[in-house]
Design a protein around this motif. Structure first.
Motif, short mmCIF file in Angstrom:
data_model
loop_
_atom_site.label_atom_id
_atom_site.label_comp_id
_atom_site.label_asym_id
_atom_site.label_seq_id
_atom_site.Cartn_x
_atom_site.Cartn_y
_atom_site.Cartn_z
N LEU A 161 0.84 -1.20 0.00
CA LEU A 161 0.00 0.00 0.00
C LEU A 161 0.88 1.25 0.00
CD1 LEU A 161 -2.94 1.13 0.28
CD2 LEU A 161 -2.53 1.19 2.75
N SER A 162 1.92 1.23 0.79
CA SER A 162 2.82 2.38 0.87
C SER A 162 3.53 2.63 -0.46
CB SER A 162 3.85 2.17 1.99
OG SER A 162 3.19 2.07 3.25
N GLU A 163 3.80 1.58 -1.20
CA GLU A 163 4.48 1.73 -2.49
C GLU A 163 3.65 2.52 -3.49
OE1 GLU A 163 5.43 -2.17 -3.84
OE2 GLU A 163 6.99 -2.51 -2.32
N VAL A 164 2.32 2.30 -3.49
CA VAL A 164 1.49 3.00 -4.48
C VAL A 164 1.09 4.39 -4.02
CG1 VAL A 164 0.58 0.83 -5.41
CG2 VAL A 164 -0.70 2.02 -3.61
N SER A 165 1.31 4.70 -2.75
CA SER A 165 0.98 6.03 -2.23
C SER A 165 2.08 6.51 -1.30
CB SER A 165 -0.37 6.01 -1.51
OG SER A 165 -0.74 7.31 -1.10
N PRO A 166 3.26 6.83 -1.84
CA PRO A 166 4.38 7.22 -0.98
C PRO A 166 4.22 8.63 -0.40
CG PRO A 166 5.00 7.36 -3.29
CD PRO A 166 3.65 6.72 -3.25
N ASN A 167 3.46 9.50 -1.06
CA ASN A 167 3.38 10.90 -0.64
C ASN A 167 2.03 11.30 -0.07
OD1 ASN A 167 6.07 11.44 -1.58
ND2 ASN A 167 5.25 11.43 -3.67
N ASN A 168 1.03 10.45 -0.23
CA ASN A 168 -0.30 10.72 0.32
C ASN A 168 -0.58 9.78 1.49
OD1 ASN A 168 -0.72 11.42 -2.84
ND2 ASN A 168 -2.03 12.71 -1.55
N PRO A 169 -0.87 10.33 2.66
CA PRO A 169 -1.24 9.46 3.78
C PRO A 169 -2.55 8.74 3.49
CG PRO A 169 -1.63 11.75 4.35
CD PRO A 169 -0.92 11.76 3.03
N VAL A 170 -2.61 7.46 3.82
CA VAL A 170 -3.79 6.64 3.55
C VAL A 170 -4.30 6.06 4.86
CG1 VAL A 170 -4.70 4.64 2.31
CG2 VAL A 170 -2.93 6.06 1.24
N TYR A 171 -5.60 6.13 5.06
CA TYR A 171 -6.23 5.57 6.26
C TYR A 171 -7.52 4.90 5.84
CZ TYR A 171 -8.33 5.21 10.91
OH TYR A 171 -8.91 4.74 12.08
N LEU A 172 -7.57 3.57 5.99
CA LEU A 172 -8.70 2.77 5.53
C LEU A 172 -9.29 2.00 6.71
CD1 LEU A 172 -6.95 1.32 2.34
CD2 LEU A 172 -8.34 3.40 2.50
N ARG A 173 -10.54 2.29 7.02
CA ARG A 173 -11.18 1.61 8.16
C ARG A 173 -11.67 0.23 7.73
NH1 ARG A 173 -14.79 5.15 12.15
NH2 ARG A 173 -14.11 3.44 13.48
N HIS A 174 -11.52 -0.72 8.64
CA HIS A 174 -12.07 -2.06 8.47
C HIS A 174 -13.59 -1.95 8.32
CE1 HIS A 174 -13.04 -6.25 9.80
NE2 HIS A 174 -11.85 -6.53 9.30
N ALA A 175 -14.21 -2.91 7.65
CA ALA A 175 -15.66 -2.89 7.47
C ALA A 175 -16.39 -2.75 8.79
CB ALA A 175 -16.12 -4.16 6.74
#
Length: 574
Positions: A161-175
């Motif tokens: 996940l970090s590889e495809v978004s190195p400059n944008n912080p990503v936060y994904l909640r579990h279902a």
């Protein structure tokens, strides 16, 4: 005959004429619905041919011949053309703004692999501004078709996940909403990249856990209250995004036949938003809101203020939501015995039980219903214990408390009869069984599943009603899916043959009632909604076929054809 006697006769006749004219004016329908099967959920009148309404209330329910008395040239005529109608459906436990925001952000509910999540984020990166947060919800590793090679404690790691978004912080909640997944940029902003401790196997904070790998580095998965380590760094929602999410949520409810919504835990900002929407005549779903239990100051303010029961029946506050454990999917549900697939782990107590006891007492003292989230068997037992302490301490206040346990998914057999004994209402989302049962057996083992998981029929037979729903956005808001799960005990793919633990199936009548009259009872509103009965609110759901009689395999083909709210058509498939 004396003159005086004649005058009296004339006077009585005149009064009768006036009375009849007045009645004729008052008893004319603004809408007449007929031409299909109408299930009333009223035991005294289970099915009717026609319903007449005046403005926003039901004027008559019965035969078409009798209903036509109320018709005028100005009456709107709704011919069902063979379709089926029920009372307006009530979402008995969901998160209204979460429903709206799930449509604004990345919706990962239908993802079936880690790769699909990576692809969705990579696509969003293309249009995101540098440094902009990418947020979403809906992934569930136990529902994936295949698992990635690198897993820690049953979860994926952040590296791809970090590889495809190195400059944008990503936060994904579990279902479930009880775990989250962050990339390296998000953890860097939160100051967690340097968290690594050689040889550490777990990193726990009160009520939560950061999953770490063998070298002690965070994997990107945050369980329960550990999620706040990341969320406190995410920019707050804006007024514009709130308004957009609200509008999307209203439309989604109408499209799915939902006319009322039990909003399971809202903060003061959301209270202000709903009041604003009501003042602008935009609150076209009846919201029964639970105050979030995380904010003690908010609770104390409302203890002083008292209940808010809306005379317009749009926005009511008379309950409190307590989040007492996590979810089974994230292994956060609080269990009496350890997880079968993680023997060193019992889940999480996410709220001190002393606060549950204290809130139960204060709730009773001030007339507030208490609704506690509990999925694991220990959480359910501990909450029932605290409720019982409060009921015994204040018996004069506990005559009609209608305290609830939200989810009540996994119970110890000894605790099942306690719901009826204590008059505690289980608010259970049937679609969770459909989604979770195939993998839940790995978490709990066969014995615990068969003796205490999703015990709908046993609870109903004990004498308590069940409030149904979807827990949206944990699951899609679609009530047809939850109805199907209620009566089939199968996944939405129709497996297994005969259903899981089929003795716990609801009948179709029970399932419909759990979405209407029993859900209304769970909100102290059975006198104004939940059945098609004279004097109740004119909220109705109309379906493409008769879900009470079609073959089980065809239930999921049912579509919402029309939604009538407050006597007005707010959604039509045509």
């Amino acid at each position: 005959m004396t003159l005086n006697h004649s005058f009296k006769i004339l006077l009585v006749s005149f009064v009768l004429i006036l009375f009849n004219c007045s009645n004729q004016t008052e008893d004319k329908a603004s809408m007449l619905i007929y031409g299909g099967t109408i299930y009333t959920v009223d035991d005294s009148n289970p099915t009717v041919e026609a319903v007449a309404i005046k403005d926003h209330t039901i004027l008559f329910a019965g035969t078409l011949k009798d209903a036509e008395v109320y018709k005028t040239d100005n009456t709107d005529l709704i011919d069902l053309k063979g379709k089926t109608m029920t009372p307006g459906l009530i979402e008995g436990h969901g998160h209204f703004m979460g429903l709206g925001y799930n449509e604004l952000n990345l919706d990962l509910l239908n993802t079936s692999s880690y790769q699909e999540i990576i692809d969705a984020v990579a696509e969003r990166v293309k249009t995101a501004k540098p440094g902009e947060w990418i947020t979403g919800r809906g992934w569930h590793q136990s529902k994936w078709d295949s698992l990635p090679a690198e897993m820690v404690n049953g979860f994926q790691t952040h590296h791809r996940l970090s590889e495809v978004s190195p400059n944008n912080p990503v936060y994904l909640r579990h279902a479930s909403g009880h775990a989250s997944f962050a990339n390296e940029k998000a953890m860097e902003i939160a100051g967690l990249v340097s968290l690594a401790q050689d040889g550490i196997k777990k990193f726990e904070i009160e009520g939560g856990e950061v999953i770490v790998d063998a070298s002690g580095k965070p994997t990107g998965v945050f369980n329960e209250r550990a999620m706040t380590l990341i969320t406190k760094h995410i920019p707050e929602r804006t007024e514009a995004s709130d308004l957009q999410a609200f509008d999307l949520a209203v439309k989604a409810c109408h499209k799915n036949g939902i006319t009322s919504f039990h909003d399971a835990g809202i903060p003061r900002e959301t209270i202000n938003l709903y009041n604003k929407m009501k003042s602008e005549n935009k609150l076209d779903v009846r919201i029964y809101a639970m105050l979030t239990g995380w904010d003690k100051k908010l609770l104390n303010e409302w203890y002083d203020k008292g209940l808010m029961i809306d005379n317009d029946n749009r926005f009511t506050i008379r309950s409190i939501k307590l989040n007492c454990d996590g979810a089974l999917g994230s292994r956060g549900a609080w269990l009496l015995e350890p997880y079968s697939d993680r023997p060193d782990h019992f889940g999480h107590e996410t709220l001190p039980m002393e606060f549950v006891r204290e809130t139960s007492l204060k709730g009773l003292e001030n007339g507030f219903q208490v609704c506690s989230h509990a999925i694991g068997d220990r959480a359910n037992r501990e909450i029932l214990d605290r409720y019982e302490i409060a009921f015994n301490a204040l018996p004069e206040k506990a005559n009609d408390h209608r305290f609830r346990i939200e989810h009540a998914q996994h119970l110890h057999p000894e605790d099942i009869p306690r719901f009826a004994e204590l008059n505690v209402i289980p608010a259970m989302q049937a679609v969770h069984m459909s989604s979770d049962r195939p993998w839940a057996i790995d978490r709990l083992g066969e014995k615990r599943i068969k003796e205490g998981a999703y015990m709908w029929q046993t609870l109903l037979q004990s004498g308590v009603p069940i409030v149904n729903g979807t827990d949206v956005p944990v699951e899609p808001i679609n009530p047809i899916a939850s109805f199907y799960a209620s009566v089939s005990r199968k996944t939405l793919r129709g497996t297994p043959e005969g259903g899981y633990e089929p003795e716990q199936k609801m009948t179709r009548e029970q399932a419909l009632r759990s979405y209407t009259l029993d859900a209304a009872y769970g909100a102290f509103e059975e006198d104004i909604k939940g059945s098609i009965t004279k004097g109740k609110l004119a909220d109705f759901t109309i379906y493409s076929q008769d879900l009470m009689t079609v073959p089980e395999a065809d239930i999921l083909k049912t579509k919402i054809e029309m939604t009538i709210f407050n006597g007005e058509i707010v959604y039509s498939e045509e």
